[in-house]
Design a protein around this motif. Structure first.
Motif: not given
Length: 228
Positions: A140, A143, A190
């Motif tokens: 994650s 991004s 995200h």
């Protein structure tokens, strides 16, 4: 005549100094922002901002449900298939049109940002939000959509601005990159801190790349001129 020439030279020097100062300032701020976000996420483990951002997006989605279809379409323009196609296709087209350096700059912007993004993700090992609206593989932080998207559209915007063509389009490209980043929070794939870190890292990479290429091309030109 000499006074006029000296005045123009001084004005040019002042402009270049201001440009260098602005670019250097943005470079430093992007690095500091990224470092600050790593402290917030991995040291302080603060989730307040991320939860607030998710809450705002949830309200937006509940208020305008039809917006979700647009978000799905918008987020595609920084997806892996699109970035691969754009990162290779645009440089090829520019090379055919005689803009070899601009094509190389775009290719390196996208490829370098993608590589750096994977290195950072592997290092930080942050798991994606469990509340994601769509399945998304990988880690994650930061991004990839935000980072590589900004690298692509930011590079295109810079080229348009540098050639003094369509400054409005340059602004719209940057806005487009920002909106793509927001779609990642909207879809819960995200955290907001992932997206901000992606923007910071993408900007950092763009400035670093642009500076390195400028120095390299200047040195290459001087070598060629020296041989001549």
């Amino acid at each position: 005549m000499m006074k006029s020439f000296a005045g123009r030279l001084l004005a040019l020097f002042s402009l270049l100094t201001l440009e260098v100062a602005l670019v250097g300032g943005v470079f430093l701020l992007s690095a500091l922002l990224f470092f600050y976000l790593t402290r917030v996420v991995f040291v302080q483990r603060s989730a307040g901002f991320d939860e607030w951002a998710f809450g705002q997006m949830d309200v937006l989605r509940a208020t305008w449900p039809s917006l979700t279809t647009l978000v799905y379409g918008l987020t595609f323009f920084a997806s892996l298939p699109f970035l691969v196609g754009a990162g290779v296709g645009i440089p090829v087209v520019l090379r055919i049109l005689g803009h070899k350096r601009e094509g190389l700059e775009i290719f390196l912007a996208v490829a370098g940002a993608a590589l750096l993004n994977q290195i950072l993700k592997t290092h930080f090992q942050r798991v994606r939000p469990s509340s994601a609206l769509i399945f998304q593989q990988g880690l994650s932080f930061p991004s990839g959509h935000a980072m590589i998207g900004l690298a692509l559209y930011g590079c295109l915007a810079w080229l348009l601005w540098r050639h003094r063509r369509h400054p409005l389009w340059a602004f719209l490209l940057l806005l487009f990159a920002l909106l793509i980043g927001l779609t990642r929070v909207y879809l819960h794939v995200h955290y907001a801190t992932d997206v901000l870190a992606g923007f910071a890292a993408g900007l950092f990479w763009l400035i670093l790349l642009r500076t390195a290429l400028r120095l390299w091309w200047r040195e290459s030109s001087e070598i060629v001129e020296g041989k001549a």
